[in-house]
Design an enzyme around this catalytic site. Structure first.
Site, PDB file in Angstrom:
ATOM      1  N   ASP A  92      54.481  36.358 -64.408  1.00 23.34           N
ATOM      2  CA  ASP A  92      54.448  35.948 -65.820  1.00 23.34           C
ATOM      3  C   ASP A  92      55.387  34.790 -66.120  1.00 23.34           C
ATOM      4  O   ASP A  92      55.898  34.648 -67.228  1.00 23.34           O
ATOM      5  CB  ASP A  92      54.789  37.133 -66.751  1.00 23.34           C
ATOM      6  CG  ASP A  92      53.925  38.331 -66.471  1.00 23.34           C
ATOM      7  OD1 ASP A  92      52.713  38.130 -66.278  1.00 23.34           O
ATOM      8  OD2 ASP A  92      54.443  39.456 -66.428  1.00 23.34           O
ATOM      9  N   HIS A 120      46.570  35.579 -65.899  1.00 19.15           N
ATOM     10  CA  HIS A 120      47.110  34.316 -66.379  1.00 19.15           C
ATOM     11  C   HIS A 120      46.580  34.107 -67.783  1.00 19.15           C
ATOM     12  O   HIS A 120      45.418  34.384 -68.041  1.00 19.15           O
ATOM     13  CB  HIS A 120      46.557  33.154 -65.566  1.00 19.15           C
ATOM     14  CG  HIS A 120      47.131  33.055 -64.213  1.00 19.15           C
ATOM     15  ND1 HIS A 120      48.460  33.165 -63.952  1.00 19.15           N
ATOM     16  CD2 HIS A 120      46.543  32.822 -63.034  1.00 19.15           C
ATOM     17  CE1 HIS A 120      48.660  32.998 -62.663  1.00 19.15           C
ATOM     18  NE2 HIS A 120      47.505  32.805 -62.080  1.00 19.15           N
TER      19      HIS A 120
END
Ligand code: GDP
Length: 430
Positions: free
Chosen positions: A12, A40
């Site tokens: 992340d 994503h």
């Protein structure tokens, strides 16, 4: 030439945005490991997308999106993802799936759920996407390769052999229904028909492309600290998250990887269990979580709130080293603009000694953060294009972190969009 985009930390970090940006000048974008367990988030002119299987370059029409052999391929998820983007008006992407990729089977997902249930409080915080059972089977040599879908005789021999083993566990360990062999064969036939148009020899395709001078981008999932060898074992993922593995998971020569862009976020976040030395809690964490990323730090796959922390120089220095970093992309810096002061973790105190070298897991669990507080800049830095135009304290924050981690920060991301990027000449660049 090959470039890799990988994460320095727990995932992340904003790899999706950086890949999407670098994809503008790439011909192939390759996923080389992991599965649909992480995601994503990408914001572009078509809207906001959460991708789990497709590489981030699917939004360009000059690129081919590639699923390498190292990926845990969930065929229905790949399909739904293709549909979700074409439904929003994105032109149908060119997609190539390795004939050597292995398939996430419906029972892998069930085993993941059953095992987390069995472990209860001691669970690993799996996203229950079947990834750990998938990779276990791959290395136990009872996985199914995409190429095998096209050999019916093989499937008819293999399914009963594999099910015999799985059903013992289902019955005696988990007390759940057995796998229906016929239904499984039908499912694999459906998978075969869904994937057939995309299957090819990816390694050969990339070899040709490299010989023609094309640019290949390898897109990593998660980050160094989730690597099964070099991460916080056992709170890791089941495939290597390192750029070096890109050579294996895409089937290319390691020496072709010329640039390794390691993405570091300006603060920390993590999902799942495991030691997280610079973690913060309470209101302080809530505020950072709420303001973080683009619309808050919540999992792209699960929606669950991420654990939050200050930037960790020890973990990031190690994270960059294990990736073989040539460039650091430092992301989400704009989010910190609300803070008067910004603590940064510059060392770990373990049994009374301070270290800046990232330790093995049992020592990591004892580590206490040594914090240094830097002044905030209290300004909105979005839209700034030159490093020199950033507020002084903001530049200082970047320079301080660069010095601590020892790798050149050549890109600073100050917003979620493709163009929110500041290129910088680093004194550490070779
Ligand atoms: P990945 O898995 O490494 O790609 O990370 P995520 O998908 O979790 O991306 C992090 C989030 O931050 C996404 O929502 C991005 O749109 C967002 N993001 C990326 N770079 C920046 C940035 O520089 N500033 C802000 N505010 N958000 C960013």
């Amino acid at each position: 030439m090959i470039k890799a985009v990988v994460g320095a930390n727990w995932g992340d970090e904003g790899k999706g945005k950086i890949t999407d940006m670098l994809a503008e000048k790439a011909d192939y974008i390759v996923r080389f490991q992991g599965g649909a367990n992480a995601g994503h988030t990408i914001v572009n002119d078509y809207g906001k997308f959460a991708l789990h299987t497709l590489p981030s370059g699917v939004f360009y029409n000059h690129t081919t999106s590639v699923i390498g052999n190292g990926v845990a391929l969930n065929i229905p998820i790949l399909f739904n993802e293709i549909k979700s983007i074409t439904d929003k008006g994105v032109p149908k992407p060119k997609i190539a799936v390795s004939n050597r990729a292995q398939i996430v089977m419906p029972y892998h997902i069930l085993f993941d759920q059953y095992e987390e249930e069995r472990l209860g409080k001691a669970s690993f915080g799996s996203t229950k996407s079947g990834i750990a059972p998938f990779y276990s089977d791959k290395y136990a040599k009872i996985g199914f390769q995409v190429s095998e879908l096209f050999d019916d005789e093989l499937l008819k021999e293999k399914i009963p052999r594999v099910c015999a083993q799985k059903n013992v566990l289902l019955e005696h360990l988990y007390h759940k229904p057995a796998i229906d062999e016929e239904e499984l064969l039908n499912t694999l036939h459906e998978y075969r028909d869904m994937i057939a148009p995309y299957v090819c020899d990816v390694s050969l395709m990339l070899d040709k492309a490299l010989k023609e001078g094309k640019t290949v981008l390898l897109e990593g999932q998660l980050g160094t600290l989730k690597d099964p060898d070099h991460g916080i074992y056992p709170m890791v993922t089941s495939s290597s998250t390192l750029a070096a593995y890109g050579a294996i998971g895409a089937g290319v020569a390691p020496y072709e990887i010329k640039q390794i862009v390691t993405v570091c976020k300006a603060y920390s976040s993590a999902v799942g269990a495991g030691a997280f030395v610079s973690e913060i809690f309470g209101d302080e964490a809530d505020e950072l979580r709420r303001r973080g990323g683009d619309g808050g730090e919540f999992g792209a796959t699960t929606g669950r709130p991420r654990r939050m922390g200050w930037f960790d120089c020890v973990a990031s220095k190690y994270g960059c080293r294990m990736q073989g970093t040539t460039d650091v992309a430092f992301t989400v810096l704009d989010v910190l603009g609300y803070l008067d002061e910004i603590p940064v973790c510059v060392g770990y105190e373990i049994d009374g000694e301070v270290t800046t070298d990232f330790p093995v897991t049992h020592l990591l669990e004892k580590a206490k953060p040594v914090l240094k507080t830097l002044p905030g800049w209290k300004e909105d830095i979005r839209g700034i294009k030159n490093f020199e135009d950033l507020p002084e304290n903001c530049r200082h924050y970047v320079e301080f972190i660069e010095e601590q981690i020892g790798y050149p920060i050549t890109m600073v991301s100050n917003g979620p969009g493709r163009n929110d990027i500041i290129y910088r000449k680093s004194p550490l660049s070779k």
